[in-house]
Design an enzyme around this catalytic site. Structure first.
Site, PDB file in Angstrom:
ATOM      1  N   ASP A  19     -14.070 -52.175  19.128  1.00 54.97           N
ATOM      2  CA  ASP A  19     -14.180 -54.026  19.742  1.00 54.97           C
ATOM      3  C   ASP A  19     -14.775 -54.422  19.848  1.00 54.97           C
ATOM      4  O   ASP A  19     -16.294 -53.829  20.262  1.00 54.97           O
ATOM      5  CB  ASP A  19     -13.494 -54.365  20.738  1.00 54.97           C
ATOM      6  CG  ASP A  19     -12.653 -55.886  20.902  1.00 54.97           C
ATOM      7  OD1 ASP A  19     -12.195 -56.688  20.457  1.00 54.97           O
ATOM      8  OD2 ASP A  19     -12.883 -55.792  22.532  1.00 54.97           O
ATOM      9  N   SER A  20     -16.063 -55.528  20.327  1.00 59.36           N
ATOM     10  CA  SER A  20     -16.751 -55.719  20.547  1.00 59.36           C
ATOM     11  C   SER A  20     -17.084 -55.306  22.692  1.00 59.36           C
ATOM     12  O   SER A  20     -18.316 -55.718  22.833  1.00 59.36           O
ATOM     13  CB  SER A  20     -16.874 -57.789  21.296  1.00 59.36           C
ATOM     14  OG  SER A  20     -15.639 -58.087  21.596  1.00 59.36           O
ATOM     15  N   TYR A  51     -18.244 -61.212  20.397  1.00 64.01           N
ATOM     16  CA  TYR A  51     -19.108 -61.835  19.235  1.00 64.01           C
ATOM     17  C   TYR A  51     -18.685 -63.108  19.013  1.00 64.01           C
ATOM     18  O   TYR A  51     -18.976 -63.485  18.112  1.00 64.01           O
ATOM     19  CB  TYR A  51     -17.984 -60.425  18.186  1.00 64.01           C
ATOM     20  CG  TYR A  51     -18.389 -59.350  17.911  1.00 64.01           C
ATOM     21  CD1 TYR A  51     -19.934 -58.806  19.038  1.00 64.01           C
ATOM     22  CD2 TYR A  51     -17.869 -58.184  17.299  1.00 64.01           C
ATOM     23  CE1 TYR A  51     -20.399 -57.759  18.568  1.00 64.01           C
ATOM     24  CE2 TYR A  51     -18.302 -56.883  16.436  1.00 64.01           C
ATOM     25  CZ  TYR A  51     -19.258 -56.751  17.993  1.00 64.01           C
ATOM     26  OH  TYR A  51     -20.195 -55.505  17.646  1.00 64.01           O
ATOM     27  N   GLY A  52     -17.867 -63.872  19.975  1.00 61.90           N
ATOM     28  CA  GLY A  52     -16.315 -64.781  19.727  1.00 61.90           C
ATOM     29  C   GLY A  52     -17.690 -66.112  18.966  1.00 61.90           C
ATOM     30  O   GLY A  52     -17.136 -66.782  18.254  1.00 61.90           O
ATOM     31  N   CYS A  82     -10.188 -56.216  17.179  1.00 63.49           N
ATOM     32  CA  CYS A  82     -11.156 -56.980  17.155  1.00 63.49           C
ATOM     33  C   CYS A  82     -11.124 -58.088  16.812  1.00 63.49           C
ATOM     34  O   CYS A  82     -10.990 -58.333  14.997  1.00 63.49           O
ATOM     35  CB  CYS A  82     -12.583 -57.099  17.003  1.00 63.49           C
ATOM     36  SG  CYS A  82     -13.746 -58.311  17.389  1.00 63.49           S
ATOM     37  N   ASN A  83     -10.038 -59.354  16.751  1.00 67.36           N
ATOM     38  CA  ASN A  83      -9.892 -60.324  15.786  1.00 67.36           C
ATOM     39  C   ASN A  83     -10.997 -61.307  15.126  1.00 67.36           C
ATOM     40  O   ASN A  83     -10.943 -61.208  14.090  1.00 67.36           O
ATOM     41  CB  ASN A  83      -9.441 -60.665  16.762  1.00 67.36           C
ATOM     42  CG  ASN A  83      -7.462 -61.357  16.798  1.00 67.36           C
ATOM     43  OD1 ASN A  83      -6.313 -61.571  16.015  1.00 67.36           O
ATOM     44  ND2 ASN A  83      -7.398 -59.899  17.957  1.00 67.36           N
ATOM     45  N   THR A  84     -12.582 -61.000  16.007  1.00 67.73           N
ATOM     46  CA  THR A  84     -13.266 -61.429  15.196  1.00 67.73           C
ATOM     47  C   THR A  84     -13.899 -61.097  14.282  1.00 67.73           C
ATOM     48  O   THR A  84     -13.790 -61.840  13.346  1.00 67.73           O
ATOM     49  CB  THR A  84     -14.264 -62.000  16.284  1.00 67.73           C
ATOM     50  OG1 THR A  84     -13.706 -62.497  17.625  1.00 67.73           O
ATOM     51  CG2 THR A  84     -15.424 -62.625  16.075  1.00 67.73           C
ATOM     52  N   GLU A 161     -14.141 -60.469  31.157  1.00 61.84           N
ATOM     53  CA  GLU A 161     -14.403 -58.777  31.069  1.00 61.84           C
ATOM     54  C   GLU A 161     -14.734 -59.007  32.555  1.00 61.84           C
ATOM     55  O   GLU A 161     -15.170 -57.825  32.757  1.00 61.84           O
ATOM     56  CB  GLU A 161     -15.356 -59.128  29.808  1.00 61.84           C
ATOM     57  CG  GLU A 161     -15.036 -59.205  28.905  1.00 61.84           C
ATOM     58  CD  GLU A 161     -15.546 -57.912  27.746  1.00 61.84           C
ATOM     59  OE1 GLU A 161     -16.382 -57.480  28.374  1.00 61.84           O
ATOM     60  OE2 GLU A 161     -14.827 -57.464  27.067  1.00 61.84           O
ATOM     61  N   CYS A 193      -6.608 -62.609  19.812  1.00 63.46           N
ATOM     62  CA  CYS A 193      -7.738 -61.745  20.612  1.00 63.46           C
ATOM     63  C   CYS A 193      -7.132 -60.392  21.225  1.00 63.46           C
ATOM     64  O   CYS A 193      -6.376 -61.128  21.726  1.00 63.46           O
ATOM     65  CB  CYS A 193      -8.373 -63.006  21.641  1.00 63.46           C
ATOM     66  SG  CYS A 193      -9.898 -62.382  21.909  1.00 63.46           S
ATOM     67  N   THR A 194      -8.274 -59.378  20.852  1.00 65.66           N
ATOM     68  CA  THR A 194      -7.294 -58.549  21.086  1.00 65.66           C
ATOM     69  C   THR A 194      -7.523 -58.211  22.783  1.00 65.66           C
ATOM     70  O   THR A 194      -7.090 -57.840  24.186  1.00 65.66           O
ATOM     71  CB  THR A 194      -7.988 -57.065  20.644  1.00 65.66           C
ATOM     72  OG1 THR A 194      -9.011 -57.342  20.845  1.00 65.66           O
ATOM     73  CG2 THR A 194      -7.522 -56.719  19.420  1.00 65.66           C
ATOM     74  N   HIS A 195      -8.052 -59.180  23.526  1.00 67.58           N
ATOM     75  CA  HIS A 195      -8.681 -59.184  24.957  1.00 67.58           C
ATOM     76  C   HIS A 195      -7.146 -59.942  25.410  1.00 67.58           C
ATOM     77  O   HIS A 195      -6.861 -59.458  26.790  1.00 67.58           O
ATOM     78  CB  HIS A 195     -10.085 -60.179  25.371  1.00 67.58           C
ATOM     79  CG  HIS A 195     -11.158 -59.486  25.395  1.00 67.58           C
ATOM     80  ND1 HIS A 195     -12.341 -59.043  24.078  1.00 67.58           N
ATOM     81  CD2 HIS A 195     -12.337 -58.985  26.323  1.00 67.58           C
ATOM     82  CE1 HIS A 195     -12.543 -58.409  24.498  1.00 67.58           C
ATOM     83  NE2 HIS A 195     -12.787 -58.463  25.669  1.00 67.58           N
TER      84      HIS A 195
HETATM   85  N1  DGL Z   1     -11.328 -58.841  21.261  1.00 70.06           N
HETATM   86  C1  DGL Z   1     -12.563 -59.676  20.782  1.00 70.06           C
HETATM   87  C2  DGL Z   1     -11.255 -60.708  19.240  1.00 70.06           C
HETATM   88  O1  DGL Z   1     -10.329 -60.017  19.774  1.00 70.06           O
HETATM   89  C3  DGL Z   1     -13.394 -60.804  20.996  1.00 70.06           C
HETATM   90  C4  DGL Z   1     -13.890 -61.502  22.040  1.00 70.06           C
HETATM   91  C5  DGL Z   1     -15.456 -61.685  21.426  1.00 70.06           C
HETATM   92  O2  DGL Z   1     -16.381 -60.541  21.512  1.00 70.06           O
HETATM   93  O3  DGL Z   1     -15.530 -62.850  21.527  1.00 70.06           O
HETATM   94  O4  DGL Z   1     -11.861 -61.207  18.899  1.00 70.06           O
END
Ligand code: DGL
Length: 281
Positions: A19-20, A51-52, A82-84, A161, A193-195
């Site tokens: 993930d990011s 990453y988003g 990571c979804n992105t 974060e 988003c996995t966060h």
């Molecule tokens: N956890 C990441 C996701 O699922 C993203 C967050 C990011 O880096 O913007 O998209």
């Protein structure tokens, strides 16, 4: 090496997860629960999170570079937690990799379609994920009649974060982003988003009991179990989780550790190399 020794060695290789940042640990936690015999090697690209808000090309390049680091650890399967990166880099990774690769979007879409009763689904995610329309494609491939309301929530990842999981500021940001979702009368919301599972409680508090929250962690873990097949680790072993970050930022790692009840232990530091697609061959 005899063929059976080679098979055993292949099964003992780790599952590579990235993930990011810390968000993918929600997926790592689900993998630990479902597949306790597996070794997991997790990389959080903390040097370059988030990453988003980045371009498709940059997200693809970062994903290739992190995958190369996982392959250097002999990963037998890559989980893009990571979804992105799932939205923007999976097709290229599938083209390049010899090992199987799986993302979080299709499992999340499946769970959302299974959960909705009124055919109205909300999706929240990073700007890049929402702009890619990857969830819309995945949901409509399963049921073309579903009505989808999407909302990018770029400020949520930095708040997570930062560890602001129970905070009035976070509650206010949630309210501002999700008003549109509530007005659309959805009965299911995809945490794209996995966060975001780390904000499950404040999200539930704002949305109330009528909206089902779907995250891809458990569904992705179930899909990984299926995909492993003969590569699954022997059941009688105890797997371990190794976590590496591309920059030393362990403070927010502790946020996930606490919220997810994960034993992360010592964190490794692994610098990113500028590796091109050829590094995956
Ligand atoms: N956890 C990441 C996701 O699922 C993203 C967050 C990011 O880096 O913007 O998209």
């Amino acid at each position: 090496m005899t063929p059976s020794a080679a098979k055993r060695a292949a099964r003992a290789r780790p599952i590579g997860v990235f993930d990011s940042g810390i968000g993918g640990l929600t997926v790592a936690a689900a993998l630990r629960d479902l597949l306790p015999a597996e070794d997991i090697f997790y990389i959080g690209d903390t040097a370059r999170v988030p990453y988003g808000g980045k371009s498709a090309q940059t997200i693809e390049r970062y994903s290739i570079e992190i995958t190369a680091l996982l392959l250097a650890e002999q990963a037998k399967l890559i989980v893009v937690a990571c979804n992105t990166a799932s939205a923007l880099a999976i097709p290229r990774l599938e083209e390049l990799l010899k090992v199987p690769v799986i993302g979080v979007i299709v499992p999340g879409a499946r769970a959302a379609v299974a959960a909705t009763r009124n055919g109205r689904i909300g999706v929240i995610g990073t700007r890049a994920t929402i702009q890619s329309r990857a969830y819309e494609r995945a949901i409509h491939a399963l049921d073309a009649g579903v009505d989808i309301t999407s909302q990018p929530c770029p400020m949520l990842v930095p708040l997570i974060e930062e560890g602001w999981l129970e905070d009035a500021v976070t509650d206010q940001v949630i309210r501002r982003y999700l008003e549109k979702i509530v007005k659309a009368d959805v009965d299911t919301l995809v945490l794209g988003c996995t966060h975001y599972p780390l904000l499950r409680e404040p999200l539930k508090k704002f949305l109330g009991p009528k909206i089902t929250l779907v995250d891809s962690a458990a569904n992705c873990a179930a899909a990984v179990k299926k995909l492993l097949g003969p590569l699954a680790a022997p059941r009688n072993r105890v797997g371990r989780l190794r976590v590496a970050l591309t920059d030393s930022s362990s403070s927010f790692l502790r946020v996930a550790e606490e919220a997810l009840g994960l034993q992360v232990g010592d964190v490794e530091l692994i610098p990113v190399r500028n590796a091109g697609a050829a590094s995956l061959q």
